[in-house]
Design a protein around this motif. Structure first.
Motif, PDB file in Angstrom:
ATOM      1  N   LYS A  58     -65.136  38.472  63.166  1.00 29.69           N
ATOM      2  CA  LYS A  58     -64.133  38.887  64.156  1.00 29.69           C
ATOM      3  C   LYS A  58     -63.881  40.380  63.961  1.00 29.69           C
ATOM      4  O   LYS A  58     -63.954  40.882  62.836  1.00 29.69           O
ATOM      5  N   ASN A  60     -59.599  35.075  77.943  1.00 27.27           N
ATOM      6  CA  ASN A  60     -58.865  35.146  76.677  1.00 27.27           C
ATOM      7  C   ASN A  60     -58.039  36.416  76.593  1.00 27.27           C
ATOM      8  O   ASN A  60     -58.378  37.447  77.178  1.00 27.27           O
ATOM      9  N   GLY A 102     -55.743  39.057  71.366  1.00 25.44           N
ATOM     10  CA  GLY A 102     -54.941  40.120  70.750  1.00 25.44           C
ATOM     11  C   GLY A 102     -55.336  40.417  69.317  1.00 25.44           C
ATOM     12  O   GLY A 102     -54.482  40.728  68.480  1.00 25.44           O
ATOM     13  N   LEU A 103     -56.638  40.308  69.037  1.00 23.69           N
ATOM     14  CA  LEU A 103     -57.198  40.711  67.743  1.00 23.69           C
ATOM     15  C   LEU A 103     -56.632  39.962  66.533  1.00 23.69           C
ATOM     16  O   LEU A 103     -56.297  40.584  65.521  1.00 23.69           O
ATOM     17  N   ASN A 162     -66.338  48.059  67.693  1.00 28.34           N
ATOM     18  CA  ASN A 162     -65.861  47.505  68.962  1.00 28.34           C
ATOM     19  C   ASN A 162     -65.085  48.563  69.743  1.00 28.34           C
ATOM     20  O   ASN A 162     -63.945  48.883  69.415  1.00 28.34           O
ATOM     21  N   CYS A 213     -62.051  46.381  73.224  1.00 30.81           N
ATOM     22  CA  CYS A 213     -61.079  45.278  73.275  1.00 30.81           C
ATOM     23  C   CYS A 213     -60.142  45.470  74.467  1.00 30.81           C
ATOM     24  O   CYS A 213     -59.471  46.491  74.573  1.00 30.81           O
ATOM     25  N   ASN A 254     -57.491  43.610  75.286  1.00 28.85           N
ATOM     26  CA  ASN A 254     -56.299  42.760  75.242  1.00 28.85           C
ATOM     27  C   ASN A 254     -55.127  43.259  74.413  1.00 28.85           C
ATOM     28  O   ASN A 254     -54.238  42.476  74.100  1.00 28.85           O
ATOM     29  N   ASN A 291     -68.804  43.345  76.180  1.00 27.01           N
ATOM     30  CA  ASN A 291     -67.579  42.625  75.850  1.00 27.01           C
ATOM     31  C   ASN A 291     -67.117  41.886  77.105  1.00 27.01           C
ATOM     32  O   ASN A 291     -67.741  41.987  78.166  1.00 27.01           O
ATOM     33  N   SER A 292     -66.039  41.153  76.961  1.00 28.11           N
ATOM     34  CA  SER A 292     -65.550  40.411  78.132  1.00 28.11           C
ATOM     35  C   SER A 292     -65.164  41.375  79.257  1.00 28.11           C
ATOM     36  O   SER A 292     -64.897  42.550  79.018  1.00 28.11           O
TER      37      SER A 292
HETATM   38  O1  ERO Z   1     -58.270  39.614  72.363  1.00 27.65           O
HETATM   39  C1  ERO Z   1     -59.166  39.801  71.548  1.00 27.65           C
HETATM   40  O2  ERO Z   1     -59.010  39.641  70.318  1.00 27.65           O
HETATM   41  C2  ERO Z   1     -60.464  40.248  72.094  1.00 27.65           C
HETATM   42  N1  ERO Z   1     -60.954  39.557  73.167  1.00 27.65           N
HETATM   43  C3  ERO Z   1     -62.111  39.952  73.780  1.00 27.65           C
HETATM   44  O3  ERO Z   1     -62.539  39.332  74.769  1.00 27.65           O
HETATM   45  N2  ERO Z   1     -62.764  41.011  73.334  1.00 27.65           N
HETATM   46  C4  ERO Z   1     -62.331  41.736  72.261  1.00 27.65           C
HETATM   47  O4  ERO Z   1     -62.988  42.726  71.907  1.00 27.65           O
HETATM   48  C5  ERO Z   1     -61.113  41.346  71.614  1.00 27.65           C
HETATM   49  C6  ERO Z   1     -60.569  42.080  70.501  1.00 27.65           C
HETATM   50  C7  ERO Z   1     -61.119  43.044  69.847  1.00 27.65           C
END
Ligand code: ERO
Length: 311
Positions: A47, A71, A74-75, A127, A130, A132, A193-194
């Motif tokens: 992660k 999603n 929030g890391l 990364n 992110c 979020n 990424n998303s």
């Molecule tokens: O919310 C997250 O932890 C998260 N969700 C994602 O789809 N991509 C991310 O890069 C990320 C947190 C770094």
């Protein structure tokens, strides 16, 4: 025909199978990371880590639906010190370990990267995307900040390093990021990424489906495959295949993996399908990919990389 070879090499690191988890999917805790180690996955990706332990955003923060997921985690993560301690043990699984580095501020990234590099991961994935963290824009959409950050991290790590980029939707933005990467080179790219700040609605209840940010979150799964493939292809062409690419986005079948390979990915990460199916997904995808490659006459996954035909 002999069985197709599904291994690959990225930045000099050999992967026994060209499939692995996407950062974020079942890879926060020691137990999850060890389960990836025991599975058929070709690597263990952590992660994204921050300086401190984080619980993440309030729940519900992940919602699967037909065709994908949204999603806003929030890391949530153990904090980088915990991953630095875990990495040597994870290497016992005899597959590459990829440390995903994030941060809440620009200077967090080099601080984390310096320590994590010493823990000996095979690769570091930074990364930049992110979507979020409330109030924190995705770094990958700020080309100057991205370049600054890549240089800062590069200066303190002695492992191969790559960047995880957000999706771009215009050739001008692919070109701008490619220019950044020509000035501040990396060893591999993870794309994408998303798709940030999407909104999924439940029409029955007339509500959003996740709690953070008024329901806005990162879209993943099959619905984003075409966007992922376009980004893999754009960056593969921008560098004429000279920077290895890990394709991410919409991989739920061996054919999806094959499409990522054709577009230019050397390996593929699995997010939504892994969360929905568990680590058995790697056995299924490996079998399906083997069958596709056999049927198509490719001796290996590597032989298909970038072989997409244009009209
Ligand atoms: O919310 C997250 O932890 C998260 N969700 C994602 O789809 N991509 C991310 O890069 C990320 C947190 C770094």
């Amino acid at each position: 025909m002999t069985e197709p070879d599904l291994s690959c090499t990225i930045a000099g690191v050999r992967f026994p199978l060209c499939l692995m988890n996407a950062s974020g999917a079942l890879c926060v805790t020691r137990e999850e990371l060890e389960a990836l180690g025991r599975s058929r996955a070709g690597a263990i990706v952590t992660k994204s880590m921050t300086l401190e332990f984080r619980k993440g955003n309030p729940e519900p923060r992940y919602y699967p639906f037909g065709g994908g997921s949204i999603n806003s985690m929030g890391l949530p993560n153990l904090g980088y010190q915990a991953y630095a301690e875990l990495i040597p043990a994870l290497k016992a699984f005899k597959k590459p370990v990829i440390a995903s580095v994030a941060g809440l501020a620009e200077d967090d990234f080099p601080e984390i990267a310096r320590t994590i590099s010493k823990a000996g991961p095979d690769l570091i994935e930074v990364n930049l995307s992110c979507p979020n963290i409330p109030g924190k824009p995705q770094i990958g959409y700020d080309f100057e900040a991205s370049e600054r950050l890549i240089r800062k991290v590069r200066a303190v790590v002695d492992r191969p390093m790559g960047v995880k980029l957000p999706p771009y939707f215009d050739p001008a933005h692919h070109a701008a990021m490619a220019d950044v990467l020509k000035r501040a080179p990396v060893d591999f790219l993870s794309l994408i990424n998303s798709v940030g700040n999407a909104l999924v609605i439940d029409p029955e209840t007339e509500t959003v489906v996740i709690k953070p940010k008024g329901g806005f979150g990162g879209l993943g799964g099959s619905v984003i495959k075409a966007v992922a493939l376009a980004n893999v292809r754009a960056f593969w062409k921008a560098f004429a295949g000279r920077i290895p690419i890990i394709g991410v986005g919409g991989v739920a079948s061996g054919t999806d993996v094959f499409e990522h390979l054709l577009a230019g990915a050397s390996a593929v990460q699995v997010g939504t399908a892994l969360v929905e199916e568990g680590t058995g997904v790697f056995d299924r995808l490996a079998g399906e990919l083997r069958d596709v490659l056999k049927k198509k006459g490719y001796p290996s996954s590597t032989a298909a990389v970038g072989k997409l035909k244009e009209l």
